[in-house]
Scaffold this active site. Structure first.
Site, PDB file in Angstrom:
ATOM      1  N   SER A 712      44.519  57.345  35.705  1.00  0.00           N
ATOM      2  CA  SER A 712      44.422  58.698  35.162  1.00  0.00           C
ATOM      3  C   SER A 712      44.310  59.779  36.233  1.00  0.00           C
ATOM      4  O   SER A 712      44.324  60.960  35.907  1.00  0.00           O
ATOM      5  CB  SER A 712      43.213  58.799  34.215  1.00  0.00           C
ATOM      6  OG  SER A 712      42.008  58.583  34.906  1.00  0.00           O
ATOM      7  N   LYS A 755      35.365  62.832  29.542  1.00  0.00           N
ATOM      8  CA  LYS A 755      35.894  63.682  30.618  1.00  0.00           C
ATOM      9  C   LYS A 755      35.731  65.159  30.275  1.00  0.00           C
ATOM     10  O   LYS A 755      35.382  65.976  31.142  1.00  0.00           O
ATOM     11  CB  LYS A 755      37.365  63.351  30.859  1.00  0.00           C
ATOM     12  CG  LYS A 755      37.582  61.931  31.394  1.00  0.00           C
ATOM     13  CD  LYS A 755      39.058  61.596  31.527  1.00  0.00           C
ATOM     14  CE  LYS A 755      39.264  60.177  32.061  1.00  0.00           C
ATOM     15  NZ  LYS A 755      40.685  59.816  32.171  1.00  0.00           N
TER      16      LYS A 755
END
Length: 826
Positions: A712, A755
């Site tokens: 990611s 996140k």
């Protein structure tokens, strides 16, 4: 019409002074002429034979009219059995074609309108055709005569004697044949009449009796009857054997009882006590009260018998005694009654936990289904849930709250570090000190067979040469198998289908795939600052005040001070450190109160350092300005989301790429993909080709001691690389996450909520996310989305348009595409 049992009183009802009918029935068949057309009377549950006398109740209108018509003629009527005894209005197809012509000897009208008749069978007859169907059956018949043969041959005499012996043997075994009938049977020598008389006194089924009636040859009829008598005698002998065994067992039990009572009386007179016998007797009583399943009770009695034959000091005696204690103490039939009030359960869940709506909704759904199943009186299997989330979010306490809402007992075991399969299934009794596994121990601890059973840290189960505990859990957590869970120590099945199993884990990936497939996984994400503030105010602070002997009149912590603890003294997805810091404040205030201080202590954000010391987490200097080659990425960790600062710098060299920061293989491959993308798009990005050949690139991801991996950070490393090569600063107020391909496409990632929480916690309001993660953004709570701007990108050019300072539009490759921005929520 049903057969009626006749006694002497019944026969007296038919007595009159007229003997015409009896005399007519006793005439030989050759002297008596039977008319061709006679009424037909259907009978059920009985087949009438020639020379057989029996009473019949006649209740159907059509049958009563047939009787009246027969009485108005020669008193003869054809008795034919029904194929289906339940048919109230049988048609000709439902009647047998062969019957018995009978003489109505007596007739008596009953008060309820029915008619009782006494009939005597005369001869066999076969129905040729039905001449009338209303208002009664009338048929044209042909009499069936027995063939004249050698009825006095040796074979016939032997067969007659054999049948007589069989009848006598059946009577001796308990067959209900009256003595008068036995006398008549012994005096009969004609095979045909003997067969009819014996068949009429056997409890034959209608189809078997009809078969005997339709056999015209006397010898064949008698042979068939001998076969049926043989089967009947076998059944009677088996029945007699069973009764004898039961009687012997009963006599043996009574004898043992009397002997034991006498032994007790003798020991009492001698002043002796039978402690051994008393122990065995107590165990036997406990086994009876435990309500074990038949298989388990049989095993317990077997082991009790072995114990009674052993010496009390034998080594194996203590093993069997411990085993029996376990069997007796287990709750085989004990259950707690579920609290099926959905409103009350919802109230309890709301009292104990804030938010966690998915979990609460699942528990309320289970209660609703349980309520409906109870109304339908159907068995319901317990759900098997798996709570996956970072530490400190309340997974374990949630299980205790679920048990309280359901009104069940709560059991918790920890599977962290368990490496021995016997910890789950138990050890076999051959080992010294053997015990059942954790599952059976937990059930015994609960005292009921339907507790809420929580297994913590299922993702931290190990495996070595002693077996794999995860594989042993497959049976426990499978609703189709745990109905008969077999613990090695017990050796008998235990039903676990009523248990509500809940497992917890920080990560779902380490769980065995087959085990994860058996569970319903519910993900529990970290908390936002607002949620932490609400939980601290509602749960943590009151609990710590009580545990430290304080009350609200001694200590006050405003919301701003709690938020400062969250921001500067903790960095976690859960609440453990937050509660620990609040406890520290409470202890210091408690010390001051114990030293004599009076009044209210108000802890503000400015005075917080007096209790907790200097802040542990402060914004780093590089986060405060826009820099070249420094990009803010987002990462997922077991404790929640975190920021990931990726640094990139260039220097003169030979075009080598260096990667540092304890990176994993996947992350290194993402950096190489970003480098290949930058080189392939160098011309459109304004990077000269010789720049790549004459410069080395170094990408570093602090902190260097922490391992990092995953795809990611692909767009983050690509942005840092292009920023360093083009000497363009990167916006400090933008964070990003996404996987990159060689063509610059941006692929979706996971852990978006954690996140996003990390970005919000650090004050970053703009987050670049893959366009395919749009659905994940929509699932974020409103308080997380409030004030945040999510920029959806599908190509690297869109990332650069947003992230790089003073970059105007996109003139490269995927030109014409612009980033899609989600409207910020106020």
């Amino acid at each position: 019409m049903k057969e009626h049992d006749v006694d002497a009183a019944d026969l007296h009802e038919f007595e009159d002074k007229s003997g015409t009918a009896a005399e007519e029935a006793d005439r030989p068949q050759a002297e008596r002429k039977t008319p061709q057309d006679i009424p037909l009377l259907p009978v059920r549950d009985v087949v009438v034979y020639p020379f057989m006398i029996l009473p019949l109740f006649v209740g159907r209108d059509k049958s009563i009219r047939a009787v009246d018509e027969a009485l108005s003629r020669e008193r003869l009527i054809l008795l034919v059995a029904q194929k289906d005894a339940e048919a109230e209005e049988p048609n000709p197809e439902e009647l047998y074609s062969v019957g018995t012509v009978a003489m109505i000897m007596r007739m008596l009208k009953m008060p309820d309108g029915r008619v009782k008749i006494l009939v005597q069978g005369v001869s066999r007859a076969k129905v040729q055709e039905y001449t009338r169907r209303d208002p009664y059956f009338e048929v044209r018949i042909s009499e069936v005569a027995e063939p004249e043969g050698a009825t006095q041959s040796l074979e016939s005499e032997a067969l007659v004697r054999s049948v007589k012996e069989q009848v006598q043997k059946g009577a001796n075994l308990g067959k209900g044949v009256s003595p008068d009938v036995l006398v008549i049977i012994n005096n009969l020598e004609h095979p045909g009449r003997l067969a009819d008389l014996v068949a009429s006194n056997l409890d034959l089924k209608v189809d078997q009796a009809q078969q005997i009636l339709e056999i015209l040859d006397p010898m064949e009829r008698l042979k068939r009857l001998a076969e049926l008598l043989g089967k009947e005698i076998e059944v009677l002998e088996m029945q007699h054997k069973i009764q004898s065994q039961a009687r012997e067992e009963m006599d043996k039990t009574h004898r043992e009882y009397y002997l034991r009572e006498q032994l007790k009386a003798i020991q009492k007179e001698l002043g002796e006590t039978d402690e051994r016998g008393q122990e065995i007797q107590e165990l036997e009583q406990k086994i009876g009260k435990a309500k074990m399943p038949p298989v388990v009770e049989q095993e317990a009695k077997t082991q009790l018998g072995r114990l009674s034959r052993m010496h009390p000091d034998a080594a194996e005696a203590s093993v069997i005694r411990t085993y029996l204690d376990w069997l007796i103490d287990l709750p085989w039939a004990k259950q707690t009654k579920d609290n099926l009030s959905i409103k009350q359960a919802q109230k309890i869940l709301e009292e104990d936990h804030y938010d966690l709506e998915k979990v609460k909704e699942r528990i309320l759904e289970y209660l609703a289904v349980r309520t409906l199943k109870k109304k339908l009186k159907k068995q319901m299997k317990g759900p098997i849930l798996c709570f996956v989330g970072p530490p400190g979010v309340g997974k374990t306490s949630l299980g205790r709250s679920i048990a309280r809402a359901l009104g069940r007992k709560f059991v918790r075991i920890s599977l962290g570090g368990v490496r021995d399969e016997a910890e789950i299934r138990g050890h076999r009794r051959t080992y010294i000190g053997a015990l059942p596994g954790k599952i059976i121990q937990g059930i015994k601890q609960a005292g009921t067979n339907n507790p809420v059973f929580m297994m913590d840290e299922v993702d931290k189960v190990g495996a070595d040469f002693r077996g794999d505990p995860s594989a042993a859990l497959l049976e426990v957590l499978d609703p189709e198998q745990n109905v008969s869970f077999a613990d090695h120590y017990l050796g008998v099945p235990f039903d676990l289908r009523n248990v509500m199993f809940i497992t917890t884990a920080n990560l779902a990936d380490p769980i065995l795939p087959a085990l994860k497939d058996r569970m319903e996984v519910i993900e529990i994400s970290g908390y936002t600052e607002e949620e932490k503030l609400h939980i601290a105010r509602r749960y943590l602070l009151p609990r710590q005040l009580e545990e430290n002997g304080l009350s609200a009149k001694y200590l006050e912590i405003p919301d701003k001070a709690i938020l400062k603890i969250v921001q500067n003294y903790t960095r976690e997805a859960g609440l453990r450190n937050l509660e620990r810091e609040i406890a520290t404040v409470c202890r210091k205030v408690a010390r001051e109160v114990a030293a004599g201080r009076k009044g209210l202590t108000r802890v503000t954000g400015a005075s917080l350092h007096r209790y907790l010391g200097a802040p542990k987490y402060l914004p780093e200097p590089e986060q405060e300005v826009d820099e070249i080659g420094v990009v803010t990425g987002l990462a997922w960790t077991p404790s929640g989301g975190d920021l990931l600062y990726i640094e990139c710098t260039t220097m003169r060299g030979k075009g080598q790429l260096s990667l540092t920061g304890h990176l994993g293989d996947v992350m290194k491959e993402s950096a190489q993909a970003a480098m290949s993308y930058a080189r392939s798009r160098g011309a459109s990005l304004g990077i000269k080709e010789e720049t790549f050949a004459k410069h080395d690139v170094h990408i570093h991801v602090p902190a260097g001691a922490i391992p990092k991996d995953g795809p990611s950070a692909g767009i983050t490393m690509a942005t840092a690389l292009i920023s360093a090569l083009t000497r363009t600063p990167v916006r400090r107020d933008v964070a990003m996450t996404g996987e990159i391909t060689l063509r610059g496409n941006v692929l979706p990632i996971g852990g978006l909520k954690e996140k996003a929480l990390a970005a919000r916690r650090m004050g970053i309001k703009t987050v670049i996310v893959p366009a395919k993660n749009d659905k994940d953004v929509k699932e974020l709570p409103p308080n997380v989305q409030r004030g945040m701007q999510f920029v959806y990108v599908s190509h690297m050019d869109q990332v650069l348009d947003v992230a790089l300072v003073k970059r105007r539009g996109s003139r490269h490759g995927a030109a014409g595409t612009t980033a899609r921005r989600a409207a910020p929520r106020a």
